[in-house]
Write a protein that holds these residues in place. Structure first.
Motif, short mmCIF file in Angstrom:
data_model
loop_
_atom_site.label_atom_id
_atom_site.label_comp_id
_atom_site.label_asym_id
_atom_site.label_seq_id
_atom_site.Cartn_x
_atom_site.Cartn_y
_atom_site.Cartn_z
N VAL A 9 0.91 -1.30 0.09
CA VAL A 9 0.12 -0.10 0.03
C VAL A 9 0.98 1.28 0.04
O VAL A 9 1.77 1.45 0.72
N VAL A 10 0.74 2.07 -1.03
CA VAL A 10 1.48 3.32 -1.04
C VAL A 10 0.18 4.57 -0.88
O VAL A 10 -0.69 4.56 -1.53
N ILE A 11 0.55 5.32 0.14
CA ILE A 11 -0.50 6.48 0.50
C ILE A 11 0.16 7.92 0.03
O ILE A 11 1.15 8.18 0.77
N LEU A 12 -0.20 8.38 -0.89
CA LEU A 12 0.27 9.65 -1.31
C LEU A 12 -0.38 10.72 -0.37
O LEU A 12 -1.80 10.95 -0.43
N GLY A 13 0.23 11.46 0.37
CA GLY A 13 -0.19 12.57 1.31
C GLY A 13 -0.14 12.07 2.71
O GLY A 13 -0.91 10.91 2.93
N ALA A 14 0.24 12.65 3.57
CA ALA A 14 0.37 12.45 4.93
C ALA A 14 -0.19 13.38 5.93
O ALA A 14 0.30 13.93 6.90
N GLY A 15 -1.42 14.08 5.55
CA GLY A 15 -2.15 14.81 6.35
C GLY A 15 -2.96 13.84 7.39
O GLY A 15 -2.59 12.64 7.44
N VAL A 16 -3.64 14.38 7.84
CA VAL A 16 -4.53 13.59 9.07
C VAL A 16 -5.34 12.59 8.52
O VAL A 16 -5.24 11.40 8.81
N ILE A 17 -5.93 12.65 7.11
CA ILE A 17 -6.48 11.65 6.53
C ILE A 17 -5.78 10.54 6.20
O ILE A 17 -5.72 9.46 6.31
N GLY A 18 -4.39 10.77 5.47
CA GLY A 18 -3.63 9.63 4.94
C GLY A 18 -2.99 9.10 6.24
O GLY A 18 -2.97 7.62 6.15
#
Length: 336
Positions: A9-18
């Motif tokens: 799994v790659v998550i683009l973006g690490a704000g609170v949602i990511g």
């Protein structure tokens, strides 16, 4: 997919949602995913406050998040707050959708707040302890991101405003809502106080949010300015914020109040509301705007592309509920 083999799994973006999606994936299925993720800035107000919510889907996110944040209060990550909302027009209080969600509900009720500058690092530390890899890589297109994830993997697009310029997504419904706030030391303030959004001059938002830590830290807001990309500090606006908040809480003008800093940030909103969906997509993805480098093409196959962005001012108070929906979407698509 191979039985018993973790899904990439790659998550683009690490704000609170990511970050919350990553946490929920790993706590729901601890051995099912191998996750990579990246960073964002913690300048949000980060409390739960009443926002008009007409969709049951959004209300479900809000309920789940409120209850999860309430559970974090004993750990010191969230703080219970007595709260008051001052209505300037006649409202049918029996119709307030959130009256059964908040504790001791009504115009005076109990809610929570968190300090993003402490809360996001806590989420990150939880993820690191679970083996999540944080990587820094500038990604310009969805095709590059898919190549990074690889075939038969999951790619989560939680890029916020980046979804507007990410080649292959180019969602022109994404727009910023400019927020300017002040952080003060005001130990005498112990409750969340606000006017309903839309009260006063267009673009104003008036609220006071005490934070769980450091002791005495309070956020004063603010602005709610759609389609304003300006991230510079506006001094007249800052003075107006302080005066409006002091009108609600006169103790702000006591000698012990100190201004600590000013923040300006862009809330990542979307016309029509947040985009939360998932679909299998053939790879490699190609784009006329930004062709893939030969090294990024990778093997042919497909990837589960998940979108989770456009939450605007409600990112924190939607986070756990939205993350659970994303987790459920991923599980259902992988099992089909």
């Amino acid at each position: 997919m191979s039985e018993g083999r973790p899904v990439q799994v790659v998550i683009l973006g690490a704000g609170v949602i990511g970050l919350t999606i990553a946490h929920t994936l790993l706590t729901t299925s601890p051995n099912a995913y191998n996750i990579k993720i990246s960073f964002a800035s913690p300048w949000a107000g980060a409390n739960w406050s009443p926002i008009r919510s007409f969709e049951e889907r959004t209300r479900t996110w809000e309920r789940a998040t409120f209850n999860k944040m309430w559970e974090l209060i004993p750990q010191g990550l969230a703080m219970a707050l007595p709260s008051r909302v001052f209505f300037t027009t006649n409202e049918d209080l029996s119709q307030l959708w959130y009256k059964d969600l908040v504790r001791d509900g009504g115009i005076a009720f109990k809610t929570f707040s968190v300090n993003p500058e402490l809360y996001l690092p806590w989420l990150q530390s939880e993820l690191l302890a679970r083996g999540v890899e944080f990587v820094r890589r500038r990604v310009h297109s969805l095709g590059e991101a898919v190549a990074l994830a690889g075939p038969n993997s999951v790619l989560v697009n939680a890029t916020g405003l980046g979804a507007r310029s990410l080649v292959g997504v180019e969602d022109t419904d994404v727009f910023p809502i400019r927020g300017q706030t002040i952080i003060v030391h005001a130990p005498g303030l112990k409750e969340f106080i606000s006017l309903p959004l839309g009260t006063g001059t267009q673009g104003q938002a008036t609220y006071i949010i005490p934070r769980p830590s450091p002791p005495g830290e309070v956020l004063l807001g603010g602005t709610f300015q759609p389609d304003n990309w300006d991230t510079s500090l506006d001094v007249p606006t800052a003075k107006g914020i302080f005066e409006r908040c002091a009108a609600l809480a006169p103790q702000l003008k006591d000698a012990e109040t100190r201004v600590l800093r000013h923040n300006v940030g862009l809330r990542p909103a979307r016309k029509g509301g947040p985009r939360v969906e998932a679909a299998w997509t053939d790879v490699p993805l190609k784009s006329e705007l930004l062709p893939l480098r030969e090294s990024d093409v990778g093997a042919e196959g497909r990837v589960l592309l998940v979108h989770a962005y456009g939450f605007g001012a409600a990112g924190y108070q939607n986070s756990w509920g939205a993350a659970q929906e994303v987790t459920d979407l991923i599980a259902s698509k992988l099992n089909n």
